[in-house]
Scaffold this active site. Structure first.
Site, PDB file in Angstrom:
ATOM      1  N   ASP A 151       0.822  -1.215   0.000  1.00 50.71           N
ATOM      2  CA  ASP A 151       0.000   0.000   0.000  1.00 50.71           C
ATOM      3  C   ASP A 151       0.858   1.269   0.000  1.00 50.71           C
ATOM      4  OD1 ASP A 151      -2.288   1.494   0.014  1.00 50.71           O
ATOM      5  OD2 ASP A 151      -2.716   1.212   2.137  1.00 50.71           O
ATOM      6  N   GLY A 152       0.346   2.303  -0.646  1.00 48.28           N
ATOM      7  CA  GLY A 152       0.989   3.618  -0.565  1.00 48.28           C
ATOM      8  C   GLY A 152       1.644   4.093  -1.859  1.00 48.28           C
ATOM      9  N   ARG A 165       0.201   7.633  -2.766  1.00 51.55           N
ATOM     10  CA  ARG A 165       0.693   8.721  -1.904  1.00 51.55           C
ATOM     11  C   ARG A 165       2.170   8.997  -2.155  1.00 51.55           C
ATOM     12  NH1 ARG A 165      -1.442   5.975   3.271  1.00 51.55           N
ATOM     13  NH2 ARG A 165      -1.818   4.347   1.710  1.00 51.55           N
ATOM     14  N   TRP A 166       2.932   7.934  -2.426  1.00 55.20           N
ATOM     15  CA  TRP A 166       4.361   8.103  -2.742  1.00 55.20           C
ATOM     16  C   TRP A 166       4.497   9.003  -3.970  1.00 55.20           C
ATOM     17  CZ3 TRP A 166       7.464   7.142  -6.954  1.00 55.20           C
ATOM     18  CH2 TRP A 166       8.847   7.049  -6.732  1.00 55.20           C
ATOM     19  N   HIS A 213       2.986   3.205  -9.003  1.00 58.41           N
ATOM     20  CA  HIS A 213       2.863   1.746  -9.218  1.00 58.41           C
ATOM     21  C   HIS A 213       4.135   1.191  -9.858  1.00 58.41           C
ATOM     22  CE1 HIS A 213      -1.111   1.897  -7.734  1.00 58.41           C
ATOM     23  NE2 HIS A 213      -1.655   2.499  -8.777  1.00 58.41           N
ATOM     24  N   SER A 238      -7.103  -5.925  -6.118  1.00 62.24           N
ATOM     25  CA  SER A 238      -8.228  -6.511  -5.368  1.00 62.24           C
ATOM     26  C   SER A 238      -9.510  -6.466  -6.203  1.00 62.24           C
ATOM     27  CB  SER A 238      -8.437  -5.745  -4.061  1.00 62.24           C
ATOM     28  OG  SER A 238      -9.072  -4.504  -4.319  1.00 62.24           O
ATOM     29  N   TRP A 281     -11.250  -2.425  -9.151  1.00 64.41           N
ATOM     30  CA  TRP A 281     -11.881  -2.084 -10.444  1.00 64.41           C
ATOM     31  C   TRP A 281     -12.564  -0.726 -10.388  1.00 64.41           C
ATOM     32  CZ3 TRP A 281     -10.548  -5.026 -14.403  1.00 64.41           C
ATOM     33  CH2 TRP A 281     -10.234  -6.368 -14.190  1.00 64.41           C
ATOM     34  N   LEU A 330      11.257 -20.696  -4.306  1.00 69.35           N
ATOM     35  CA  LEU A 330      10.231 -19.802  -3.761  1.00 69.35           C
ATOM     36  C   LEU A 330       8.936 -19.891  -4.564  1.00 69.35           C
ATOM     37  CD1 LEU A 330       9.493 -17.211  -1.987  1.00 69.35           C
ATOM     38  CD2 LEU A 330      10.251 -15.886  -3.962  1.00 69.35           C
ATOM     39  N   ARG A 365       1.544  -4.870   6.026  1.00 68.09           N
ATOM     40  CA  ARG A 365       0.882  -3.829   5.226  1.00 68.09           C
ATOM     41  C   ARG A 365       1.673  -2.544   5.386  1.00 68.09           C
ATOM     42  NH1 ARG A 365      -5.344  -2.291   4.305  1.00 68.09           N
ATOM     43  NH2 ARG A 365      -4.974  -0.673   2.760  1.00 68.09           N
ATOM     44  N   LEU A 372      -6.987  -4.998   7.000  1.00 65.21           N
ATOM     45  CA  LEU A 372      -6.673  -6.121   6.117  1.00 65.21           C
ATOM     46  C   LEU A 372      -7.281  -5.932   4.722  1.00 65.21           C
ATOM     47  CD1 LEU A 372      -6.881  -9.365   8.282  1.00 65.21           C
ATOM     48  CD2 LEU A 372      -4.866  -8.350   7.217  1.00 65.21           C
ATOM     49  N   GLU A 414       0.491 -13.025  12.354  1.00 63.10           N
ATOM     50  CA  GLU A 414       1.016 -11.843  13.032  1.00 63.10           C
ATOM     51  C   GLU A 414       0.977 -10.703  12.010  1.00 63.10           C
ATOM     52  OE1 GLU A 414       1.857 -11.579  16.186  1.00 63.10           O
ATOM     53  OE2 GLU A 414       1.547 -13.716  16.576  1.00 63.10           O
TER      54      GLU A 414
HETATM   55  C1  FPP Z   1      -1.867   0.050  -3.495  1.00 60.94           C
HETATM   56  O1  FPP Z   1      -1.399   1.394  -3.409  1.00 60.94           O
HETATM   57  C2  FPP Z   1      -1.299  -0.604  -4.653  1.00 60.94           C
HETATM   58  C3  FPP Z   1      -2.012  -1.212  -5.671  1.00 60.94           C
HETATM   59  C4  FPP Z   1      -3.486  -1.270  -5.687  1.00 60.94           C
HETATM   60  C5  FPP Z   1      -1.347  -1.793  -6.850  1.00 60.94           C
HETATM   61  C6  FPP Z   1      -0.140  -2.610  -6.550  1.00 60.94           C
HETATM   62  C7  FPP Z   1       0.630  -2.786  -7.801  1.00 60.94           C
HETATM   63  C8  FPP Z   1       1.988  -2.827  -7.884  1.00 60.94           C
HETATM   64  C9  FPP Z   1       2.895  -2.807  -6.712  1.00 60.94           C
HETATM   65  C10 FPP Z   1       2.712  -2.893  -9.179  1.00 60.94           C
HETATM   66  C11 FPP Z   1       2.181  -3.867 -10.162  1.00 60.94           C
HETATM   67  C12 FPP Z   1       2.568  -5.247  -9.909  1.00 60.94           C
HETATM   68  C13 FPP Z   1       1.895  -6.285 -10.446  1.00 60.94           C
HETATM   69  C14 FPP Z   1       2.375  -7.682 -10.287  1.00 60.94           C
HETATM   70  C15 FPP Z   1       0.635  -6.075 -11.179  1.00 60.94           C
HETATM   71  P1  FPP Z   1      -2.447   2.573  -3.605  1.00 60.94           P
HETATM   72  O2  FPP Z   1      -2.544   2.893  -5.049  1.00 60.94           O
HETATM   73  O3  FPP Z   1      -3.760   2.205  -2.973  1.00 60.94           O
HETATM   74  O4  FPP Z   1      -1.755   3.735  -2.815  1.00 60.94           O
HETATM   75  P2  FPP Z   1      -2.493   4.924  -2.050  1.00 60.94           P
HETATM   76  O5  FPP Z   1      -3.316   4.322  -0.939  1.00 60.94           O
HETATM   77  O6  FPP Z   1      -1.354   5.753  -1.532  1.00 60.94           O
HETATM   78  O7  FPP Z   1      -3.331   5.658  -3.066  1.00 60.94           O
END
Ligand code: FPP
Length: 255
Positions: A31-32, A35-36, A48, A76, A80, A142, A203, A210, A222
């Site tokens: 997550d994040g 914001r990053w 992303h 998730s 969508w 892995l 997370r 979650l 944990e």
């Molecule tokens: C959550 O951050 C991140 C996602 C919903 C996408 C995760 C995708 C990747 C790490 C790259 C792609 C990798 C693959 C294998 C498809 P957010 O966008 O919700 O961040 P925010 O809460 O700061 O807006």
């Protein structure tokens, strides 16, 4: 690496990890990214993209640490709802990831599995995934589980439906329903990706939820919530989260 009995000191980290208490399965809510990117005045997709780079390092590092299963929440069932540009951008990143990294995954003996019904993803993403699943299926290192179009409630609903169908067909009786039977029907079940429950769920970004991730499987996990955005989650942060996990006493409801 500097070995001392079963304990080793990882060279790039500062954390003393106990090899004997390494989690078998680590699951991560990445997550994040948004914001990053926002903090840097960049578009969300740049976040992303940086997130994908962080993910690659964590895949490598999981292998080095001897972790058997790494699961990442990449998309998730609720994602969508995001803009079409962001959704298609994430799937484009997935296709690019397979293009650039499949050879290395095969060489590194990584087995890729998908958790979730990926059939509704764009055609080129489905093709890339099927190629990846096929080319890594005999690998024994892995296991890298990518949760795509995944939701814990959706997963449990599908399992209940499947069990209902088996009862209706006279294959099983209601009295045959056990926790093992339900576990077996999930995306992580032994007839599907065959993944044990995660000992550790991480997370990033400081959110303490979650968000529909591994709801059944997380019963005794944990939870660790590092206060960094996903693109800033380095192997050192990863070791810190594992050290936190290793410092905890797990009782599974016992005393
Ligand atoms: C959550 O951050 C991140 C996602 C919903 C996408 C995760 C995708 C990747 C790490 C790259 C792609 C990798 C693959 C294998 C498809 P957010 O966008 O919700 O961040 P925010 O809460 O700061 O807006």
């Amino acid at each position: 690496m500097w070995f001392f009995g079963h304990i080793y000191y990882a060279i790039q980290g500062i954390y003393m990890l106990n090899q004997e208490r390494m989690p078998v399965h680590v699951a991560i809510i990445m997550d994040g990214n948004g914001r990053w990117a926002k903090e840097r005045g960049l578009p969300r997709l740049a976040g992303h993209n940086a997130g994908m780079k962080a993910m690659k390092k964590i895949v490598d590092h999981s292998d080095k640490l001897g972790i058997k299963h790494l699961t990442v929440y990449a998309f998730s069932t609720e994602n969508w709802k995001r803009s079409l540009a962001e959704v298609s951008g994430i799937f484009k990143l997935l296709v690019a990831y397979v293009k650039s990294d499949l050879k290395e995954l095969v060489e590194n003996n990584v087995k890729v599995k998908v958790l979730g019904d990926y059939s509704s993803l764009p055609g080129d993403a489905v093709k890339s995934l099927e190629k990846t699943l096929q080319q890594t299926k005999d690998n024994t290192g892995l296991q890298f589980n990518i949760a795509l179009n995944y939701g814990g409630r959706d997963e449990i609903t599908r399992a209940v439906r499947s069990i209902g169908e088996k009862i209706a067909a006279g294959e099983i009786a209601p009295s045959d329903i056990t926790e093992d039977l339900i576990s077996g029907e999930l995306f992580t079940g032994f007839t599907q990706a065959d993944v044990p429950d995660p000992e550790l769920i991480i997370r990033t970004s400081g959110e303490l939820r979650l968000s529909n991730f591994l709801l059944w499987q997380s019963a005794y996990s944990e939870l660790v919530f590092p206060d960094v955005y996903w693109p800033d989650f380095t192997p050192e942060e990863y070791e810190k989260a594992i050290a936190d996990y290793q410092s905890r006493e797990r009782r599974f409801g016992g005393r």
